[in-house]
Design an enzyme around this catalytic site. Sequence first.
Site, PDB file in Angstrom:
ATOM      1  N   HIS A   1      90.776 -13.588  94.135  1.00 30.68           N
ATOM      2  CA  HIS A   1      91.061 -13.843  92.887  1.00 30.68           C
ATOM      3  C   HIS A   1      91.568 -12.584  92.025  1.00 30.68           C
ATOM      4  CE1 HIS A   1      86.828 -11.952  92.123  1.00 30.68           C
ATOM      5  NE2 HIS A   1      86.862 -12.102  90.957  1.00 30.68           N
TER       6      HIS A   1
ATOM      7  N   GLU B   1      86.190  -6.860  95.031  1.00 32.19           N
ATOM      8  CA  GLU B   1      84.770  -7.220  94.820  1.00 32.19           C
ATOM      9  C   GLU B   1      84.159  -7.358  96.328  1.00 32.19           C
ATOM     10  OE1 GLU B   1      84.132  -8.964  90.360  1.00 32.19           O
ATOM     11  OE2 GLU B   1      84.213 -10.456  92.039  1.00 32.19           O
TER      12      GLU B   1
ATOM     13  N   HIS C   1      80.336  -5.704  85.070  1.00 29.31           N
ATOM     14  CA  HIS C   1      81.668  -6.091  84.488  1.00 29.31           C
ATOM     15  C   HIS C   1      81.915  -5.396  83.130  1.00 29.31           C
ATOM     16  CE1 HIS C   1      80.781  -9.056  87.731  1.00 29.31           C
ATOM     17  NE2 HIS C   1      82.407  -9.049  87.782  1.00 29.31           N
TER      18      HIS C   1
ATOM     19  N   HIS D   1      80.351 -14.733  92.592  1.00 31.58           N
ATOM     20  CA  HIS D   1      79.638 -14.759  91.384  1.00 31.58           C
ATOM     21  C   HIS D   1      80.079 -15.381  89.908  1.00 31.58           C
ATOM     22  CE1 HIS D   1      80.813 -10.240  90.856  1.00 31.58           C
ATOM     23  NE2 HIS D   1      81.645 -11.397  90.269  1.00 31.58           N
TER      24      HIS D   1
HETATM   25  C1  DHB Z   1      86.025 -14.833  87.276  1.00 30.99           C
HETATM   26  C2  DHB Z   1      85.627 -14.330  88.394  1.00 30.99           C
HETATM   27  C3  DHB Z   1      84.771 -13.169  88.439  1.00 30.99           C
HETATM   28  O1  DHB Z   1      84.526 -12.414  89.852  1.00 30.99           O
HETATM   29  C4  DHB Z   1      84.550 -12.421  87.377  1.00 30.99           C
HETATM   30  O2  DHB Z   1      83.755 -11.302  87.381  1.00 30.99           O
HETATM   31  C5  DHB Z   1      84.900 -12.931  85.934  1.00 30.99           C
HETATM   32  C6  DHB Z   1      85.553 -14.234  85.989  1.00 30.99           C
HETATM   33  C7  DHB Z   1      86.662 -16.211  87.122  1.00 30.99           C
HETATM   34  O3  DHB Z   1      87.015 -16.798  88.082  1.00 30.99           O
HETATM   35  O4  DHB Z   1      86.922 -16.599  86.194  1.00 30.99           O
HETATM   36 FE    FE Z   2      83.397 -10.234  89.189  1.00 33.22          FE
END
Ligand code: DHB
Ligand code: FE
Length: 279
Positions: free
Chosen positions: A193, A240, A59, A12
């Site tokens: 990530h 997540e 978030h 997302h």
């Molecule tokens: C990014 C990924 C995310 O899941 C998020 O909530 C905010 C930023 C990113 O890769 O920049």
């Molecule tokens: Fe996220």
Amino acid sequence: MARINASVYTSHVPAIGAAIDNGRTGEDYWKPLFAGYDYSRQWIAARKPDVILLVYNDHASAFDANFVPTFAIATGEEFQPADEGWGPRPVPPVKGHPRLASHIAQSVIQDDFDLTVINNLDVDHGLTVPLSLMFGQPEAWPCPVIPIAVNVVLYPPPSGSRCYALGKALRRAVESFDEDLNVQIWGTGGMSHQLQGPRAGLINAEFDNDFLDQLVTDPEALSQKPHIDYVRLAGSEGIELVMWLIARGAMNDQVEQKHRFYHVPASNTAVGHLILENH
Ligand code: DHB
Ligand code: FE
């Protein structure tokens, strides 16, 4: 009765929303990412869900450190795109399904899952970016969406097994609703990530691909994966992915995989996407 017929899983990333909103999907950086959703847009146009249960995380947009529900369901009529600091995304408001959402709240809470019930909720990129990936840029979203919010932002997040069991409770709730509805459940966020600290930028393609394999073939075993494995192997925001287990828990043990896509990177994130059908 209502039935969950299919599930969709997708990352997302906010920059994906910005690429769509700013007309940049044809750029070299973005083209391969959006190509991975070409099949999905055709598939969903043919499947026409009546309602989507959209499992996502906020978030710090609607909730902040003052108020962080572990699991929440939104029962309102309509949800506006949240202002995440640079104005709300130029996407349509999300229409809810108060009758089904209230039924799910009653069923799931009496089935021992203590959902927080929310009537007024602004929805951030966690919810709107998956809608944009699957539906493009319509004037209005084609069906009602029931937001199901999960805390994966403030320690401690719920365990994978708790998420998987919640999926099963959501299925029982849907199947005890008195109207014939074609329901989909979506699990969003991930894949690997990390946005912060010395390991910012971490991606683990081997972890992600194993997760995709196991989500399809052995979700029960996958649900036993401890938090620390997500954090160590998939980065701090890789947690997540537990939300995907909620959607998978609402499906049959055996599912048909209609589509699978994996792409690195979009912004800081490894993007994964699956479409699974029940038969
Ligand atoms: C990014 C990924 C995310 O899941 C998020 O909530 C905010 C930023 C990113 O890769 O920049
Ligand atoms: Fe996220």
